[in-house]
Scaffold this active site. Structure first.
Site, PDB file in Angstrom:
ATOM      1  N   HIS A  49      -0.668  -0.514  -9.201  1.00 43.67           N
ATOM      2  CA  HIS A  49      -0.703  -1.206 -10.470  1.00 43.67           C
ATOM      3  C   HIS A  49      -0.388  -0.276 -11.639  1.00 43.67           C
ATOM      4  O   HIS A  49      -0.764   0.899 -11.634  1.00 43.67           O
ATOM      5  CB  HIS A  49      -2.121  -1.773 -10.653  1.00 43.67           C
ATOM      6  CG  HIS A  49      -2.287  -2.683 -11.812  1.00 43.67           C
ATOM      7  ND1 HIS A  49      -1.417  -3.685 -12.121  1.00 43.67           N
ATOM      8  CD2 HIS A  49      -3.262  -2.736 -12.759  1.00 43.67           C
ATOM      9  CE1 HIS A  49      -1.836  -4.331 -13.196  1.00 43.67           C
ATOM     10  NE2 HIS A  49      -2.956  -3.762 -13.617  1.00 43.67           N
ATOM     11  N   HIS A  90      -4.367 -10.848  -3.275  1.00 41.12           N
ATOM     12  CA  HIS A  90      -5.519 -10.225  -3.932  1.00 41.12           C
ATOM     13  C   HIS A  90      -5.543 -10.687  -5.388  1.00 41.12           C
ATOM     14  O   HIS A  90      -4.576 -10.504  -6.122  1.00 41.12           O
ATOM     15  CB  HIS A  90      -5.392  -8.695  -3.859  1.00 41.12           C
ATOM     16  CG  HIS A  90      -6.534  -7.953  -4.480  1.00 41.12           C
ATOM     17  ND1 HIS A  90      -7.574  -7.446  -3.738  1.00 41.12           N
ATOM     18  CD2 HIS A  90      -6.801  -7.633  -5.772  1.00 41.12           C
ATOM     19  CE1 HIS A  90      -8.424  -6.826  -4.541  1.00 41.12           C
ATOM     20  NE2 HIS A  90      -7.973  -6.934  -5.791  1.00 41.12           N
TER      21      HIS A  90
END
Length: 437
Positions: A335, A292
């Protein structure tokens, strides 16, 4: 809303004159002794006079009266929740999510664009030209016999509900949901609406929005310069005797009265202009093999800082696109970031959190605060058959990303009563799946 004429290109030097006054632009010089039609010449500078040619921004306006013809400014008290006070609340590092912000639906309580400005979060100080603010606008009537300008920085406006009919000194623009517009520092404008309207605003103090460098992408891709539109010259020839000019200056609002409209520019030329952009025209760059990609590949506009590669603010979108990666967890990865990420949703359902994050709402993931897909998204993507798939169809999410640490206002954290206290729960059911073979 009316359809208006536009000039195309980003960063171009344009020339435009109202078709009712042909040859109204001076020939051969910017400020002749007597301008055509006996207009006044006025320069609007968006950069220092001595800025490098590639960075120099200015526009010459040819108008019926100079901007200086107004009464003294006085404090304006019509926007109660518009602020640049970042010390109202103690710091809050939690993941924050807002349900859709309430709209002013009662015509008995008319709220125009300026009155409907509500500040959610921000950082920095406009007095030293460093920082940004994030606002929402919530309005139900048009601005009448008034105009607004921002002495502190640029406005990037993202409509979410309702079409905006924007009149600027340089001409008119219609901006609908899934379009954006930028009103640079100092340019005066008024917003008309024909229905209840809501949207988001990114305000930057440091400089101006520009296109990101493309690097290895090459010459084409992302937001192409030719797809940006700026209005053609137009002036209001109706007599106005009571007109209000509202100024944002050092974080405060002020108003001055005058007996004529500010929309009296007959002709102009330059590269310091308002502009609009249709997000449908964004050329998506993405992985066609594995993994990604970082969200920076979806950057539409950026306001750079003095540190190379680090932005005061990026405007990033997540448009409809094909997902084809192999051997990959395709949604956004979990993240923690040295940047602050404020997300909004224009329409549809965001791919990584289809429940809870609604159009007209927002999220804020502050510096180093962990975030990522919810349980439903993780489970589905972990088991999905990895075939070419069209994702985000009928959806448009966006992100204001900044290198600054954002403080939430009292309105954003308390008064609006839209903060979702249960947001953290979307990750609580994630399981420890660790196994040793």
């Amino acid at each position: 809303m009316s359809e208006y004429k536009y000039l195309s290109g980003f960063g171009s030097h344009f020339s435009s004159e109202d078709e009712r006054c042909p040859n109204s632009l001076p020939i051969g010089q910017n400020s002749p002794q007597i301008c055509p039609y006996k207009l006044y010449a006025e320069q609007l500078s968006g950069s220092a006079f001595t800025a490098p040619r590639t960075e120099n921004q200015r526009t010459w306006l040819y108008r019926r009266l100079p901007s200086a013809v107004h009464q003294p400014f006085k404090p304006f008290v019509g926007a109660k929740y518009f602020t640049q006070n970042w010390n109202e609340q103690p710091p809050n590092p939690n993941q924050l999510r807002w349900k859709p912000f309430d709209l002013p639906t009662e015509r008995k309580k008319p709220v125009d664009f300026v009155q409907g400005l509500h500040t959610v979060c921000g950082a920095g100080d406009p007095r030293v030209r460093h920082g940004l603010a994030i606002h929402v606008y919530l309005c139900n009537v048009s601005m009448e016999n008034s105009a607004f300008y921002n002495s502190d920085g640029d406005f990037l406006i993202v409509p979410q509900q309702g079409v905006l009919d924007i009149t600027t000194e340089l001409g008119k623009m219609t901006v609908a949901p899934n379009e954006i517009c930028v009103i640079p520092q100092g340019i005066r404008f008024a917003v008309g609406v024909d229905s209840v309207s809501r949207g988001y605003i990114l305000e930057v103090y440091d400089g101006h929005f520009c296109l990101p460098d493309l690097g290895p992408i090459g010459a084409n891709g992302l937001a192409n310069p030719r797809d940006f539109q700026t209005p053609v010259a137009w002036f209001n020839d109706k007599q106005v005797e009571d007109f209000n000019v509202i100024s944002k200056y050092q974080g405060g609002l002020f108003v001055a009265k005058q007996n004529h409209t500010v929309f009296d520019v007959v002709a102009w030329h330059g590269n310091y202009v308002p502009f609009k952009y249709d997000l449908n025209k964004f050329m998506v760059i993405n992985s066609v093999s594995f993994d990604h990609c970082d969200p920076s590949i979806f950057t539409v506009l950026t306001c750079p800082s003095l540190r190379p590669g680090t932005a005061i603010a990026d405007f990033v979108i997540f448009p409809p696109r094909w997902s084809v990666q192999e051997h990959t967890f395709r949604p956004p990865y979990y993240h923690r970031n040295c940047m602050s990420e404020f997300m909004g949703l224009i329409l549809g359902r965001y791919e990584a959190k289809e429940d809870g994050f609604a159009a007209g709402g927002a999220t804020l993931h502050s510096m180093m605060t962990p975030h990522g897909p919810d349980v439903k998204c993780f489970d589905g993507a972990s088991k999905a058959k990895l075939v070419p798939e069209r994702i985000a169809e009928g959806t448009q999410a966006f992100m204001f990303e900044t290198s600054l640490s954002l403080a939430v206002t009292k309105w954003g954290e308390e008064t609006c009563q839209k903060l979702d206290a249960e947001y953290y729960e979307c990750w609580q059911s994630l399981k420890d799946n660790f196994t040793i073979q």
